[in-house]
Structure formats: structure tokens, C-alpha cells
Design an enzyme around this catalytic site. Structure first.
Site, PDB file in Angstrom:
ATOM      1  N   ARG A  30      46.567  37.767  19.822  1.00  0.00           N
ATOM      2  CA  ARG A  30      46.938  37.641  21.231  1.00  0.00           C
ATOM      3  C   ARG A  30      48.281  38.269  21.570  1.00  0.00           C
ATOM      4  O   ARG A  30      48.369  39.115  22.431  1.00  0.00           O
ATOM      5  CB  ARG A  30      46.926  36.162  21.644  1.00  0.00           C
ATOM      6  CG  ARG A  30      46.980  35.991  23.147  1.00  0.00           C
ATOM      7  CD  ARG A  30      46.858  34.537  23.579  1.00  0.00           C
ATOM      8  NE  ARG A  30      45.622  33.917  23.130  1.00  0.00           N
ATOM      9  CZ  ARG A  30      45.244  32.706  23.487  1.00  0.00           C
ATOM     10  NH1 ARG A  30      46.011  31.996  24.295  1.00  0.00           N
ATOM     11  NH2 ARG A  30      44.119  32.183  23.050  1.00  0.00           N
ATOM     12  N   HIS A  76      36.915  39.230  26.094  1.00  0.00           N
ATOM     13  CA  HIS A  76      38.176  38.472  26.102  1.00  0.00           C
ATOM     14  C   HIS A  76      38.022  37.176  26.898  1.00  0.00           C
ATOM     15  O   HIS A  76      38.376  37.115  28.085  1.00  0.00           O
ATOM     16  CB  HIS A  76      39.288  39.339  26.715  1.00  0.00           C
ATOM     17  CG  HIS A  76      40.672  38.850  26.419  1.00  0.00           C
ATOM     18  ND1 HIS A  76      41.276  38.991  25.188  1.00  0.00           N
ATOM     19  CD2 HIS A  76      41.581  38.205  27.184  1.00  0.00           C
ATOM     20  CE1 HIS A  76      42.481  38.472  25.215  1.00  0.00           C
ATOM     21  NE2 HIS A  76      42.696  37.980  26.428  1.00  0.00           N
ATOM     22  N   TYR A 120      41.166  43.045  45.772  1.00  0.00           N
ATOM     23  CA  TYR A 120      41.619  44.083  46.692  1.00  0.00           C
ATOM     24  C   TYR A 120      41.943  45.403  45.994  1.00  0.00           C
ATOM     25  O   TYR A 120      41.852  46.457  46.606  1.00  0.00           O
ATOM     26  CB  TYR A 120      42.875  43.610  47.447  1.00  0.00           C
ATOM     27  CG  TYR A 120      42.656  42.379  48.287  1.00  0.00           C
ATOM     28  CD1 TYR A 120      41.728  42.366  49.317  1.00  0.00           C
ATOM     29  CD2 TYR A 120      43.392  41.216  48.055  1.00  0.00           C
ATOM     30  CE1 TYR A 120      41.529  41.234  50.094  1.00  0.00           C
ATOM     31  CE2 TYR A 120      43.202  40.076  48.826  1.00  0.00           C
ATOM     32  CZ  TYR A 120      42.262  40.094  49.837  1.00  0.00           C
ATOM     33  OH  TYR A 120      42.063  38.981  50.603  1.00  0.00           O
TER      34      TYR A 120
END
Length: 746
Positions: A30, A76, A120
């Protein structure tokens, strides 16, 4: 419950094992980048998913939400925010020396504004990401591993052809360790990599002829050039950064200090904090040179303008900014990465070595696979060329065979059983055929137009090209220099197309020397009214308004303008205030709330006593608490630099009732809530350290507490008002410390 399913284990051992497993998962899977491709797992998976979705640099943008959702569902499963944050950072040119994603829409800015929601924004891969990070994934150059639910395959590492760990740097916090690698210039990293290719024994110092130092996307100036050699040798250290400052002439002979580049560490909210710090310098009278501050930054770049007074010294002012704000800052370097499956702090040479070794590994796999394909193509081409020479015989075999297997057996093994031939010569020639399996399949699948003369000529030319490729691939695989030349050639191509000029200047900067204007030391008057508003005025102003000042203010005393004010509270705390932090001016000015210039909180504590530190240094201080604990402390113990310290130690539920600086007082009078008075000489109170509780001054009845403390002087009558009647304290019968005292009935 089925007892066979109960696992009995030592709790501490299970906790230890679980924590170690968790820690290793965070470290390896990670938080830390891989030294080979310079990517963390979330970055690698995001780029690979975009590659799989076909969101190339030459294709339309796709919604970020689609990329995030696909990455989370396939590779993931750690939440969408971590994926989107990684995608955003990889697109920000002010954080990455080489952005890997081309973002379309609001992807945040250098001043700390966050990106718009993923629904967006849109994104696609950058061209260099496609060419240098993902181009050879189809050539089996890296290992693929199962994803989290074993329904997909993902690359364990991307076949990156540049040292991305150096170019883009990395930051991450794991368990018990953290990485912080600054970004570097792509062209310089490529030059250093080529130098290592030519000489594997090259030292870190020699590599630094090519890599001068970090190259931050925000520019700035590195001012400890001489320390970089040790930082790059050990992989740890501190880089000192400064912003770039220019001087511009303004109207009226004034000078504007213009900050055009900021330290990399100032990215985000630290820009607004810097502006507030500069404003605070003016508000706290650290400088009176500032006329105006404005942030004129835009998409074109940083531009922070500080307008100075006409007679200001710009050089001295900038040195003050270096000293007192983050215009000069440090970047902590800890070049920690996953190398050979374990976290390791790496030097500059080790990082480049890891990258080059990886280049050789993927090049070896790439050209081994390409050689195998060319050899297979060669085999088929030779079979087709040979077949063209005996095409009439092959046609005769095909027409005379009952099925494909019979024809294939004849082509491979020369078996003619069951095949009808027109002539004996054809039959004899057929027995001599010995094509390979692949050649036979290619012949059987060959189309008739391949027999055209030009097609045959093209086949021969293609065979020649195949042979040239085989020779080239074998040479690359057999000779290290040849493979190094191929890698170097690719690096030259990347440098030519993508390298940019260095932004960060590397030099040995001089220590910022800031000369504060010397303040003329003088005696002034401290005033604080009953509402807690404090200010200072000069002696002359006080003398003119003495009667009003004494009547309107609760505390009035002299102090030095360079000294401190000491504020004792009922909670046993001492708060110190610099006199310079208080407004100095006219008598009728309102002043500033004492809460605003100290750690004192009027909501949580009450002021018991205020005096100047100068006064305390010359005398002793007497403390009395509600539970009748008392002591005398040398005033010098309160000469401290901290804004808040414990002035005394209190028992549970106790609080300070009185603090006074001892001057001419000779006796102390304690008054309790129940009306008991005790008068005794101050000499009976022992001197203690400020950390002591003290001794008992008076025996108290059940739930009785000290309510008031008075002091008397010899031959001076002291009168108080008690229950609306006047009372002369000097007339009280003298007693001893730690006695009950006398009940006064009025």
C-alpha cells in the site's frame, strides 16, 4: 458450537502475529513504491486499468468515476477515495515532475483547492505513460498475478523504461517507516542512467555530475548543495529550500517584494498560511515595513506581492521572511522503497542500479519472446518457400488425398498410402517430403493468391527481414553491450521528446541574516480594566491622566517595553505576555483582550494577580490557596521563556486565592467563608520551590475555605469593610500559623 472449530491460542501471540501481518501489508502492498517502476500498488493498478479500458493519450477522455469504479472492482478493493486521490495526484504538474495522467476538468490547484468530484472530471493516459510505462505489457515482460478475488490478472510491476522513482519521487507513511523521495529532472536522470549503462562501477559522486540535485516542479532554490552528496550516498538527509524572490520598483519610490517560485513544501494550504504569517509579522510589530500583501497567482504561475514602505530595506526584509516564515523550509529525504521484496533505504546509485537491472530483465524477456516468434515465422516462411518450388506436387497431393490428415501425413512424413498420383515421378517425390508440423499447417492453410509471382517475391523479402531480426535479437541477448545500446537508444528517444529544462536552482546559499531594529528600552505603564482589556502608555501620558487611569483600571503598574507581564490565575498557572505584544499608544485607546495575547482563557480561569517580570525578579512571591496551603517562592523562578507554566502545585479541588509580591508586608490576615480570622507574621511561612504544595496556614472547619487574604505593615493601620462594617485588621489578636483563628461576629 462445534468445539473442533475453536482455535485456542495465546492472546498476545495472536495480537503480535496479526499486527505484523497488517504492518507488512501496509508496507509492501500500500504505502511504499517499488524500486523498479517507482509506483505504489494503487498507482500501478489505476494506470493498468486505464490501459485495459483503452483510455490512451490519442483517444477521448473518459469519466474519472468510470476509471475509479473499474479499478476498485477489478484490482484495488480499498475504497474509491484512495484511487481517485492517486489519479488526481498523478495528473498534477505542480506535484509530479512528469504527470502520468492527462486530466480534463478541475483537478485542484497549487493553492490547495481540491479536485472536483470524480463524476465531473475526465482523464486519459499521457503519451509518455503509454510509451514508457505500458507499451510492452503484451510481450510477456513482467509477471501477472491473480487479483484480490482471483477473477482477473494484474501485473506485479509495470515495465517502466525510465527511473520513475527518481523522476516523480514518492511520499508515503507505512507502519514504523515512511518514504520521502524528491522529484528529479527527466533529462538528468536519463543521462545518469546512460552513464551507469556504460560503467556499472560508477559512484554516486560521479552520477551527481549528471543529476545535480532535486528538480521540484515548483522551482525554488536548493541552498545546501554541499550536503547533497551525503544525502544521495546515504539516502537520508534534509534539503534546504527557498522560494525565488524578485524586487520590483513601485510608485513613489517604494519597492515590491515579489515571490515568483515557492518551496515544494509550501504547496497547498501552506500558501495561505504563509500569507497569514507575513500579515502576523506586521500585526505583532515584528516589522513595520509592510504596506500591503496580495496573492496575484494564476494559471501562469505563482506571484505573491508584498509592498514595502519607501525607506524599507528589501534585502533585510526578505531575510526576515526566510527566518520567520516557510519561504525557507526543509524537505526531509528518506529514499525508502521496496527492493527485492523488502523495504530498503537506497542511495542514488542503488535506485539507478535497480532501474537498470529491471531494464535488462524486461529487455531479456522481451527479446527472448520476440526471437521465439521470429524463429517460428522463419520456420513457416522456409516451408512456404520450399512449397512454392514444388507447388505442382503439393496440388497433386491435395487433389489425391481423401482428407486433411492424409495430406498432412504425406507432407510431414512422406506417407502416400491412399493418395492417387498422376505419375510415378510424383509418387516418388511425395515420399521424400519432410515438412514440419507448423510448415504443413501453413501450406494447407495457404491461399491461392500466394502463388502470384509478386507474392512469392514478397515472401522471400519477408524471410530476409526475419533472418535479419533473428540475427539482431540473438546479438542483443548474447551481448550485454548490444542490449545496453538498445536501452540507451530508447532513453535518448524519451529525452528528446519529453525532457524539459531544470526548474530548481542548486547552489550554496548564504545563511539568512536578519537584523532586527533595536528597540530603545524604556519604562512604560501597563493598564488593564475590569473587562480584561490591556494596553500600555508612556510615562508622560500616564502622569497627565493619572487620576482617570487609576480610577478606570483594575491593574496599573510600570514595566519595561522589552520585558514581560506575568499573569497568575486561580488554577495555579502562570501566563507570560510580551509587553511588545500589547498595543502601545493613546490613553483613550481601547486596548486588546488579555485572552488574545496570551494562553489565558477567561472562560476557564480567573486572574488572581498581575505584575511585571522585572518586579518579580526583585522580590519574593507569596501564594495562598482556598484550602489554606501557602508558601513563599523566589520571584526568579518565574523568569521563564514559555508562555504558560505551572506556578504552583495544587491539591485536588483546591485553587489559588491570593498571590502577592512581598515588599513591606509584615503580617498576613486570613479570612474564611465562615467568618474566622487569623493574623500571624509572614516570617512563619517557609520558602519553597514553585513545584511544592506548601504548608497549612490555618486549620479550617468542615467545608470551610479561605475567602480573603489581607496584608498589614508595621505602624500602618489597615482597615477593611466586613459585613458592611469597618474593621481594623491591626487590632486582631496575633496568632500562630496553623491555628484555627478567631470567629468575628459583627
Amino acid at each position: 458450537m462445534d468445539e473442533s472449530r475453536i482455535i485456542r491460542t495465546e492472546y498476545s501471540e495472536e495480537m503480535q502475529k496479526s499486527f505484523i501481518d497488517y504492518a507488512m501489508s501496509v508496507i509492501i502492498a500500500r504505502a511504499l513504491p517499488d524500486a523498479r517502476d517507482g509506483l505504489k500498488p494503487v498507482q500501478r493498478r489505476t494506470l493498468y486499468d486505464m490501459h485495459e479500458l483503452g483510455i490512451r493519450y490519442d483517444r477521448p477522455y473518459r469519466k474519472s468515476a468510470r476509471i475509479v469504479g473499474d479499478t476498485m472492482g477489478k484490482y484495488h478493493p480499498h475504497g474509491d477515495s484512495s484511487i481517485y486521490d492517486a489519479l488526481v495526484v498523478m495528473s498534477q504538474d505542480f506535484k509530479k515532475g512528469l504527470p502520468l495522467i492527462d486530466g480534463h476538468g478541475n483537478f485542484g490547484n497549487i493553492e490547495g483547492d481540491g479536485a472536483a468530484a470524480m463524476r465531473y472530471t475526465e482523464a486519459r493516459l499521457q503519451k509518455i505513460t503509454q510509451e514508457a510505462f505500458l507499451s510492452d505489457l503484451d510481450k510477456d515482460v513482467v509477471d501477472f498475478v491473480p487479483n484480490f478475488d482471483e477473477t482477473e490478472k494484474e501485473p506485479s510491476v509495470l515495465p517502466v523504461k525510465i527511473s520513475n522513482l527518481l523522476v516523480n519521487g514518492s511520499e508515503g507513511i507505512a507502519v514504523g517507516m515512511a518514504t520521502s523521495i524528491p522529484p528529479h529532472n527527466l533529462g538528468e536522470v536519463i543521462d545518469a542512467t546512460k552513464a551507469y549503462l556504460q560503467n556499472e562501477n560508477i559512484t554516486t559522486a560521479e552520477l551527481m555530475r549528471y543529476i545535480k540535485g532535486p528538480d521540484f516542479p515548483t522551482g525554488g532554490i536548493v541552498i545546501n548543495k554541499d550536503e547533497l552528496a551525503e544525502i544521495y550516498e546515504t539516502g537520508m538527509g534534509k534539503i534546504k529550500l527557498r522560494g525565488k524572490v524578485e524586487f520590483e520598483k513601485a510608485k513613489g519610490g517604494k519597492t515590491n517584494v515579489v515571490i515568483t517560485e515557492i518551496p515544494y513544501t509550501m504547496i497547498g494550504a501552506n500558501i495561505s498560511k504563509f500569507l497569514m504569517d507575513v500579515a502576523a509579522l506586521s500585526e505583532t510589530k515584528k516589522t513595520q515595513d509592510i504596506v500591503d500583501i496580495s496573492n496575484q497567482s494564476s494559471k501562469e504561475g505563482i506571484r505573491i506581492v508584498i509592498e514595502l514602505r519607501k525607506d524599507a530595506d528589501p534585502e533585510n526584509f526578505v531575510n526576515m521572511l526566510y527566518k520567520k516564515t516557510r519561504l525557507e523550509d526543509t524537505f526531509g529525504v528518506n529514499m525508502l522503497a521496496i527492493y527485492n521484496g523488502r523495504p530498503e533505504t537506497m542511495s542514488l546509485r542503488q535506485i539507478i542500479k535497480a532501474s537498470v537491472d529491471f531494464q535488462f530483465e524486461i529487455a531479456t524477456r522481451k527479446y527472448t519472446n520476440m526471437l521465439a516468434k521470429e524463429l517460428e515465422r522463419k520456420e513457416i516462411q522456409e516451408g512456404l518457400i520450399k512449397a512454392c518450388n514444388v507447388i505442382d506436387l503439393i496440388i497433386e497431393i491435395l487433389r489425391g488425398s481423401k482428407d486433411r490428415a492424409m495430406a498432412k501425413a504425406c507432407l510431414v512424413e512422406g506417407k502416400i498410402d491412399g493418395i492417387k498420383f498422376r505419375t510415378k515421378e510424383s509418387k516418388i517425390m511425395a515420399t521424400q517430403l519432410c515438412f514440419t508440423e507448423k510448415q504443413a499447417n501453413a501450406i494447407l492453410e495457404m491461399r491461392l493468391y500466394k502463388l502470384i509471382g509478386l507474392e512469392i517475391e514478397a515472401l522471400i523479402n519477408e524471410h530476409e527481414d526475419t533472418m535479419a531480426n533473428i540475427y539482431r535479437y540473438e546479438e542483443i541477448l548474447e551481448k550485454r553491450d548490444a542490449m545496453a545500446m538498445v536501452i540507451s537508444s530508447e532513453l535518448d528517444g524519451f529525452k528528446k521528446e519529453y525532457a524539459k529544462a531544470r526548474k530548481t536552482v542548486i547552489e550554496n546559499g548564504q545563511e539568512a541574516v536578519y537584523k532586527e531594529k533595536e528597540i530603545e528600552e524604556m519604562e512604560i505603564i501597563f493598564l488593564m480594566d475590569r473587562f480584561g482589556y490591556a494596553k500600555t502608555i508612556d510615562m508622560a501620558t500616564y502622569e497627565r491622566n493619572k487620576e482617570a487611569a487609576d480610577a478606570e483600571n483594575k491593574y496599573v503598574f510600570t514595566c519595561k517595553n522589552t520585558g514581560r507581564i506575568c499573569l497568575f490565575t486561580n488554577t495555579g498557572q502562570l501566563h507570560t505576555i510580551k509587553v511588545m505584544d500589547l498595543p502601545f499608544g493613546k490613553f483613550r485607546d481601547k486596548g486588546v483582550p488579555i485572552d488574545n495575547v496570551s494562553n489565558f482563557s477567561s472562560e476557564k480561569e480567573q486572574i488572581v494577580y498581575i505584575t511585571s517580570q522585572k518586579e518579580l525578579n526583585l522580590c519574593q512571591v507569596l501564594f495562598v490557596t482556598a484550602q489554606s496551603m501557602m508558601k513563599i517562592v523566589d520571584g526568579g523562578e518565574f523568569d521563564v521563556a514559555k508562555r504558560t507554566v505551572a506556578a504552583t502545585k495544587l491539591n485536588d479541588g483546591d485553587e489559588v486565592v491570593s498571590v502577592v509580591a512581598l515588599r513591606e508586608q509584615r503580617n498576613i490576615v486570613l479570612q474564611t467563608k465562615d467568618g474566622y480570622f487569623l493574623r500571624f507574621p509572614i516570617e512563619e511561612i517557609p520558602e519553597k520551590k514553585k513545584g511544592a504544595v506548601g504548608v497549612r496556614g490555618m486549620k479550617l472547619g468542615d467545608k470551610d475555605l479561605i475567602e480573603q487574604v489581607y496584608y498589614t505593615r508595621n505602624a500602618v493601620e489597615t482597615t477593611i469593610e466586613y459585613k458592611n462594617k469597618k474593621m481594623v485588621l491591626n487590632n486582631l489578636k496575633p496568632g500562630k500559623r496553623d491555628t484555627k483563628g478567631t470567629k468575628v461576629r459583627v
